[in-house]
Design a protein around this motif. Sequence first.
Motif, PDB file in Angstrom:
ATOM      1  N   ASN A  38       0.778  -1.208  -0.090  1.00 46.97           N
ATOM      2  CA  ASN A  38       0.119  -0.031   0.080  1.00 46.97           C
ATOM      3  C   ASN A  38       0.775   1.418   0.062  1.00 46.97           C
ATOM      4  OD1 ASN A  38      -2.433  -1.531   0.171  1.00 46.97           O
ATOM      5  ND2 ASN A  38      -2.352  -1.542   2.341  1.00 46.97           N
ATOM      6  N   LEU A  39       0.414   2.597  -0.253  1.00 46.31           N
ATOM      7  CA  LEU A  39       0.849   3.588  -0.369  1.00 46.31           C
ATOM      8  C   LEU A  39       1.172   4.072   1.197  1.00 46.31           C
ATOM      9  CD1 LEU A  39      -1.066   5.927  -2.811  1.00 46.31           C
ATOM     10  CD2 LEU A  39       1.286   4.848  -3.186  1.00 46.31           C
ATOM     11  N   ALA A  40       2.370   4.736   1.424  1.00 41.79           N
ATOM     12  CA  ALA A  40       2.919   4.701   2.765  1.00 41.79           C
ATOM     13  C   ALA A  40       1.811   5.753   3.435  1.00 41.79           C
ATOM     14  CB  ALA A  40       4.346   5.493   2.707  1.00 41.79           C
ATOM     15  N   THR A  41       0.955   6.615   2.731  1.00 37.61           N
ATOM     16  CA  THR A  41       0.019   7.486   3.533  1.00 37.61           C
ATOM     17  C   THR A  41      -1.248   6.861   3.980  1.00 37.61           C
ATOM     18  OG1 THR A  41      -0.722   7.812   1.172  1.00 37.61           O
ATOM     19  CG2 THR A  41       0.575   9.429   1.983  1.00 37.61           C
ATOM     20  N   SER A  42      -1.170   5.504   3.267  1.00 33.64           N
ATOM     21  CA  SER A  42      -2.205   4.678   4.205  1.00 33.64           C
ATOM     22  C   SER A  42      -2.137   4.200   5.656  1.00 33.64           C
ATOM     23  CB  SER A  42      -2.709   3.684   3.294  1.00 33.64           C
ATOM     24  OG  SER A  42      -1.780   2.575   3.571  1.00 33.64           O
ATOM     25  N   ILE A  43      -0.800   4.379   5.794  1.00 34.82           N
ATOM     26  CA  ILE A  43      -0.597   3.789   7.266  1.00 34.82           C
ATOM     27  C   ILE A  43      -1.080   4.459   8.421  1.00 34.82           C
ATOM     28  CG2 ILE A  43       1.496   3.236   8.897  1.00 34.82           C
ATOM     29  CD1 ILE A  43       2.921   2.477   6.092  1.00 34.82           C
ATOM     30  N   THR A  44      -1.069   5.984   8.365  1.00 34.53           N
ATOM     31  CA  THR A  44      -1.507   6.767   9.362  1.00 34.53           C
ATOM     32  C   THR A  44      -2.561   7.757   8.782  1.00 34.53           C
ATOM     33  OG1 THR A  44      -0.123   8.419   8.579  1.00 34.53           O
ATOM     34  CG2 THR A  44       0.952   7.047  10.314  1.00 34.53           C
ATOM     35  N   SER A  45      -3.409   7.388   7.851  1.00 33.90           N
ATOM     36  CA  SER A  45      -4.638   7.876   7.762  1.00 33.90           C
ATOM     37  C   SER A  45      -5.717   7.561   8.563  1.00 33.90           C
ATOM     38  CB  SER A  45      -4.856   7.556   6.236  1.00 33.90           C
ATOM     39  OG  SER A  45      -5.207   6.366   5.993  1.00 33.90           O
ATOM     40  N   GLU A  58       6.776   8.339   8.385  1.00 29.31           N
ATOM     41  CA  GLU A  58       6.430   7.351   7.482  1.00 29.31           C
ATOM     42  C   GLU A  58       7.608   7.271   6.532  1.00 29.31           C
ATOM     43  OE1 GLU A  58       1.671   8.435   6.805  1.00 29.31           O
ATOM     44  OE2 GLU A  58       3.060   8.880   5.375  1.00 29.31           O
ATOM     45  N   SER A  59       8.525   8.123   6.313  1.00 33.35           N
ATOM     46  CA  SER A  59       9.677   7.696   5.477  1.00 33.35           C
ATOM     47  C   SER A  59      10.755   8.818   6.143  1.00 33.35           C
ATOM     48  CB  SER A  59       9.497   8.090   3.995  1.00 33.35           C
ATOM     49  OG  SER A  59       9.206   9.588   3.741  1.00 33.35           O
ATOM     50  N   VAL A  68      11.157   3.765   3.770  1.00 34.61           N
ATOM     51  CA  VAL A  68       9.774   4.107   3.822  1.00 34.61           C
ATOM     52  C   VAL A  68       9.100   2.732   4.739  1.00 34.61           C
ATOM     53  CG1 VAL A  68       7.547   4.476   2.911  1.00 34.61           C
ATOM     54  CG2 VAL A  68       9.725   5.349   1.773  1.00 34.61           C
ATOM     55  N   LEU A  69       8.353   2.988   5.502  1.00 36.03           N
ATOM     56  CA  LEU A  69       7.239   1.998   6.290  1.00 36.03           C
ATOM     57  C   LEU A  69       6.178   1.898   5.102  1.00 36.03           C
ATOM     58  CD1 LEU A  69       6.417  -0.127   8.286  1.00 36.03           C
ATOM     59  CD2 LEU A  69       5.098   1.717   9.339  1.00 36.03           C
ATOM     60  N   GLU A  70       6.100   1.093   4.120  1.00 36.48           N
ATOM     61  CA  GLU A  70       5.341   0.788   3.106  1.00 36.48           C
ATOM     62  C   GLU A  70       3.926   0.192   3.403  1.00 36.48           C
ATOM     63  OE1 GLU A  70       5.472   1.786   0.221  1.00 36.48           O
ATOM     64  OE2 GLU A  70       7.844   1.853  -0.385  1.00 36.48           O
ATOM     65  N   ASP A  71       4.079  -0.744   4.505  1.00 36.07           N
ATOM     66  CA  ASP A  71       2.772  -1.334   4.891  1.00 36.07           C
ATOM     67  C   ASP A  71       2.937  -2.065   6.314  1.00 36.07           C
ATOM     68  OD1 ASP A  71       0.057  -2.006   4.619  1.00 36.07           O
ATOM     69  OD2 ASP A  71       0.537  -3.686   3.252  1.00 36.07           O
ATOM     70  N   HIS A  72       1.815  -2.309   6.822  1.00 34.59           N
ATOM     71  CA  HIS A  72       1.722  -3.451   8.010  1.00 34.59           C
ATOM     72  C   HIS A  72       0.362  -4.112   8.119  1.00 34.59           C
ATOM     73  CE1 HIS A  72      -0.188   0.018  10.021  1.00 34.59           C
ATOM     74  NE2 HIS A  72      -0.605  -0.887  10.734  1.00 34.59           N
ATOM     75  N   PHE A  73       0.277  -5.592   8.144  1.00 34.01           N
ATOM     76  CA  PHE A  73      -0.753  -6.194   7.853  1.00 34.01           C
ATOM     77  C   PHE A  73      -0.816  -7.101   8.965  1.00 34.01           C
ATOM     78  CE2 PHE A  73       2.556  -7.630   4.804  1.00 34.01           C
ATOM     79  CZ  PHE A  73       2.519  -9.224   5.200  1.00 34.01           C
ATOM     80  N   VAL A 167      11.815   6.511  12.192  1.00 31.61           N
ATOM     81  CA  VAL A 167      10.926   6.106  11.145  1.00 31.61           C
ATOM     82  C   VAL A 167       9.843   5.300  11.952  1.00 31.61           C
ATOM     83  CG1 VAL A 167      11.777   3.823  10.690  1.00 31.61           C
ATOM     84  CG2 VAL A 167      10.548   5.114   9.034  1.00 31.61           C
ATOM     85  N   LEU A 168       8.482   5.285  11.236  1.00 31.19           N
ATOM     86  CA  LEU A 168       7.386   4.461  12.190  1.00 31.19           C
ATOM     87  C   LEU A 168       7.771   3.256  12.197  1.00 31.19           C
ATOM     88  CD1 LEU A 168       4.351   5.888  10.183  1.00 31.19           C
ATOM     89  CD2 LEU A 168       5.028   6.331  12.413  1.00 31.19           C
ATOM     90  N   GLY A 169       7.438   2.655  13.404  1.00 23.85           N
ATOM     91  CA  GLY A 169       7.641   1.029  13.837  1.00 23.85           C
ATOM     92  C   GLY A 169       7.020   0.833  14.963  1.00 23.85           C
ATOM     93  N   PRO A 170       7.485  -0.051  15.811  1.00 24.52           N
ATOM     94  CA  PRO A 170       6.496  -0.709  16.944  1.00 24.52           C
ATOM     95  C   PRO A 170       6.835   0.219  18.159  1.00 24.52           C
ATOM     96  CG  PRO A 170       8.375  -2.289  16.624  1.00 24.52           C
ATOM     97  CD  PRO A 170       8.375  -1.238  15.524  1.00 24.52           C
ATOM     98  N   CYS A 171       5.811   0.581  18.854  1.00 25.84           N
ATOM     99  CA  CYS A 171       5.726   1.007  20.024  1.00 25.84           C
ATOM    100  C   CYS A 171       6.639   2.233  20.775  1.00 25.84           C
ATOM    101  CB  CYS A 171       5.668  -0.025  20.799  1.00 25.84           C
ATOM    102  SG  CYS A 171       7.175  -1.221  21.228  1.00 25.84           S
TER     103      CYS A 171
END
Length: 440
Positions: A38-45, A58-59, A68-73, A167-171
Amino acid sequence: MKKKFYFMSVLILVGVFINGCEVEEDPELLNVNQDSLNLATSITSNDDGYVNFMEAFESADLNGYTIVLEDHFFSADGSTTFVYSVEGTGATAQLDSFYLEVPECAGTVPSWSPTQSSKLEDGRIKWNNSISKDGKEVFTITYEGDISLGIIDVTVVRGGIETSTKVLGPCAGVYTISGSIFIDANSDKTKQPSETGIGGYTINLDQGEYHAEVQTSGDGSYSFEVLEGSYTVSVGSDLLNDQNYTATTVVSYDVDVTGDVTGKNFGYQVEATKITGEFNNGTIPLDTEDYKFWIQQIKNAGKNNSGYSKADLNKLLSDVEMYLLDVPFQFGGNKAKTALDILSKPIKSELDLYLQQLLTAELNVKSGRGAYKTVDGKLVLNESFNTALMIYAEARACEALGSCPSEEAAARTQATTKATRSLSTDIVLITSFNNGSGGL
């Protein structure tokens, strides 16, 4: 429902392996490709119209490469995978190695891909991947457990030069600002255990151009989750929008966050004399009954001249027992008799009269009576107002009884209040509330 300030919560899978040892490739993880991300902007939308303070992470452009944190699922096996891309920006020297922080808050060491030429060292996963100046690679990390999105360190080594950023990541790197809006029954500007608040009241959080809001929970508490930095937390100065409550504390705090921040409370005092006048002149419409009405309802429960069965009355009295504080009303096994004793015994003190009127008021409120307000040209029960009044009244009762929830600060305040403030104004207030029309 509480809104987390970064508007994102993720579940993470942490794999178990020996520190520094390589593990076998996971085919599913290796099948992740650029086209599926997904686009990176979807991560924190988000769908709430709030500005997300974390979107800047995000990047990251770092030493000739863009991370870039591209996605997390979330997967069916209960794991959540973070997917990063590392892409060259055209600088001549190519990537030597790449690190992602594994924060302590994420728990045990995660699994990752690719695993070739990689290891865990010093709280980071290191990949010795050679990426050309205009090449791109995908890296994944999978955790277990319910771990919120945070900010982690990312490091790139290129041409022997090591540089790091966030960069964005866990916790990691996320802190809490919390407090309460409360009815300051003794007007001492300090929240006591007996002084609760109102749900659904808006608390604001601002940082420069960014703004977010949360609604207080049922007891008046609130919480924001934020990054390190300086913020302003505020409320409006007019509680319930009726000008019968005035602030005893500041209505705005400037907060420097380097860790969790607690106790940012907003206190409001009841303008008892003003409210009494508005009860008496009809500015605040009332549908309530006096103590004599409730004596008759309890005495005649189940008979034709009572609107309540015995079971209904016991349920109503149980609701009063479980209202806001453990005191002042606990009726024991014979609820009707105990309630009647409070309502009908000879009045020998201010406290006797106050408890009589307070019990009457709580029976009114818990039976669906109370103050009203006009909404779209129609009178509707003003539940927030009635709740706020009972919060105030119960706190005053526990102070007078010396039975407030125990804390040293509460005990000191209670002793001062009992010595300097009578219940006379409060008796007039609650009696006026109970002397409503009985039917508007």
